[in-house]
Design a protein around this motif. Sequence first.
Motif, mmCIF file in Angstrom:
data_model
loop_
_atom_site.group_PDB
_atom_site.id
_atom_site.type_symbol
_atom_site.label_atom_id
_atom_site.label_comp_id
_atom_site.label_asym_id
_atom_site.label_seq_id
_atom_site.Cartn_x
_atom_site.Cartn_y
_atom_site.Cartn_z
ATOM 1 N N SER A 240 0.686 -1.000 0.282
ATOM 2 C CA SER A 240 -0.232 0.219 0.107
ATOM 3 C C SER A 240 0.520 1.309 0.001
ATOM 4 N N SER A 241 -0.007 1.690 -0.688
ATOM 5 C CA SER A 241 1.108 3.584 -0.653
ATOM 6 C C SER A 241 0.112 4.841 -0.519
ATOM 7 N N ALA A 242 0.416 5.928 -0.580
ATOM 8 C CA ALA A 242 -0.787 7.020 -0.130
ATOM 9 C C ALA A 242 0.258 8.406 -1.404
ATOM 10 N N THR A 243 -0.902 8.523 -2.332
ATOM 11 C CA THR A 243 -0.172 9.831 -2.604
ATOM 12 C C THR A 243 -1.305 10.906 -2.081
ATOM 13 N N GLY A 244 -1.334 11.979 -2.880
ATOM 14 C CA GLY A 244 -1.890 13.292 -2.405
ATOM 15 C C GLY A 244 -3.498 13.161 -2.293
ATOM 16 N N THR A 245 -3.570 11.904 -3.451
ATOM 17 C CA THR A 245 -5.551 12.237 -3.601
ATOM 18 C C THR A 245 -5.477 10.258 -3.674
ATOM 19 N N ALA A 246 -4.836 9.347 -3.518
ATOM 20 C CA ALA A 246 -5.526 8.180 -3.445
ATOM 21 C C ALA A 246 -4.528 7.011 -2.644
ATOM 22 N N LEU A 247 -5.300 6.392 -1.977
ATOM 23 C CA LEU A 247 -4.458 4.751 -1.169
ATOM 24 C C LEU A 247 -4.454 3.984 -2.632
ATOM 25 N N HIS A 248 -3.378 3.547 -2.945
ATOM 26 C CA HIS A 248 -3.217 2.232 -3.929
ATOM 27 C C HIS A 248 -2.792 1.079 -2.433
ATOM 28 N N TYR A 249 -3.374 0.255 -3.347
ATOM 29 C CA TYR A 249 -3.331 -1.505 -2.612
ATOM 30 C C TYR A 249 -3.246 -2.373 -3.396
ATOM 31 N N ALA A 250 -2.658 -3.630 -3.609
ATOM 32 C CA ALA A 250 -2.282 -4.317 -4.458
ATOM 33 C C ALA A 250 -1.516 -6.218 -3.553
ATOM 34 N N ASP A 251 -2.476 -6.237 -3.814
ATOM 35 C CA ASP A 251 -1.955 -8.040 -3.599
ATOM 36 C C ASP A 251 -2.273 -8.604 -4.429
ATOM 37 N N ARG A 252 -1.929 -10.802 -4.720
ATOM 38 C CA ARG A 252 -2.509 -11.267 -5.645
ATOM 39 C C ARG A 252 -3.598 -11.653 -5.950
ATOM 40 N N HIS A 253 -4.975 -10.912 -5.889
ATOM 41 C CA HIS A 253 -6.142 -10.687 -6.575
ATOM 42 C C HIS A 253 -6.699 -9.153 -7.233
#
Length: 429
Positions: A240-253
């Motif tokens: 996961s990482s946060a930018t100024g406008t969004a939370l980005h999430y990633a996993d195997r799905h």
Amino acid sequence: MRDFARSDSPAVQAQLDRLAALSVPQGRLGLDTIRALLSRLGDPHLSLPPVFHVAGTNGKGSVCAFLRAMLEADGKRVHVTTSPHLVRYNERIRVADELVADERLGDLLGEVLDAGEDLAPSFFEVTIAAAFAEFARVPADACVVEVGLGGRFDATNVLPAPAACGIAALGIDHERFLLAPEEGTPEVPLARIAFEKAGIAKEGCSLVTLSYPPAAELEIERAAMTHGAPLAMRGRDWSSSATGTALHYADRHGELVLPLPSLPGAHQAQNAALAVAMLRHQDRLSVSRDAIAQGIRAARWPARLQRLAPGPLTGDRVIWLDGGHNPSAGEALARHFAGERLHLVVGMLEAKDPAALTAPLRDNIASIAVVPVPGHDWHPASAFGPRATAADDVPQALAALPDDGLPVLVSGSLYLAGEVLRLNEELPT
């Protein structure tokens, strides 16, 4: 120190008085008492809907708030037990989306206290038994359960097979209990904390965690292997990482682009991501992407970087409230107020370290006013250095501040935070 509680309901107060009279278990470890108490109540913890069990030093309550909001946004009825309460004991037991009503709470506590009268249970053991008893009685789709202290010997750790277990941020806190010498436990402090928290791992149940220093990660890996719990660790199994406008999430799905939390503080993006990971690393319940996004925006968690509303206490002043009291919380506050001057009104339990807040915030503090923590032993002004002044209470401390337009941070204890919310007439609901 005891976890005092007060109620306007005479029936509830009668049971809270019985709770306050319970002895504090000095040196008693283990789950035998809570298991015996639950057995007398018909083992309600064995009949709960899918449970999300959350441990951690900092952020576990916020993770619970995100889980609850996401599940409710998906149309699910959710039971929640968290601690401590801020203003009313009822906050500890949320039944199918509503705080337990006084009319029910008095009878519920009476039933549990009567059942365990000869067991000498603790305040927290009675509370958890009451919560589980009510959760088993009222239909719901999910439970969110916050660990009280540690994990391995916490009363909540009787849960047999949660849908997912989570561990939030780790730090040094409750040293008297979690770092007490014990043969066969890690000697490195943060590794020992990780060892205790990871004690909630269960066979076949995903253990979902953040990333930590190597010694702590090693203990979590060992616990997962010992208990047969599939491990999902940030940086390896999800990111996961946060930018100024969004939370980005990633996993195997797959990947999700989610809104940033409404809860203030950069650390809340990490807490929200852990909640997302817990939902996506279990197969007992499905939660839609839209509900996850809606829940991130909707989650509320009082007294954690909360800007107080205009009220009897605040007047026209900008006042922030945070119950933080350990170094990790102090560092999070310093990040939030970076480059900003503020007045600090602080009340801290005697067992905590004043430098946990004053050191990270040293470049921010324009003045320090020290107040008592109602009903507890607390540090005097002298513990906070020569610049600190004493006040009888928060209203007096605020009245003494100059009219300079600087914001105020009230911090140091969740018990103090509850008093501030009461004075400002902002009761958690």
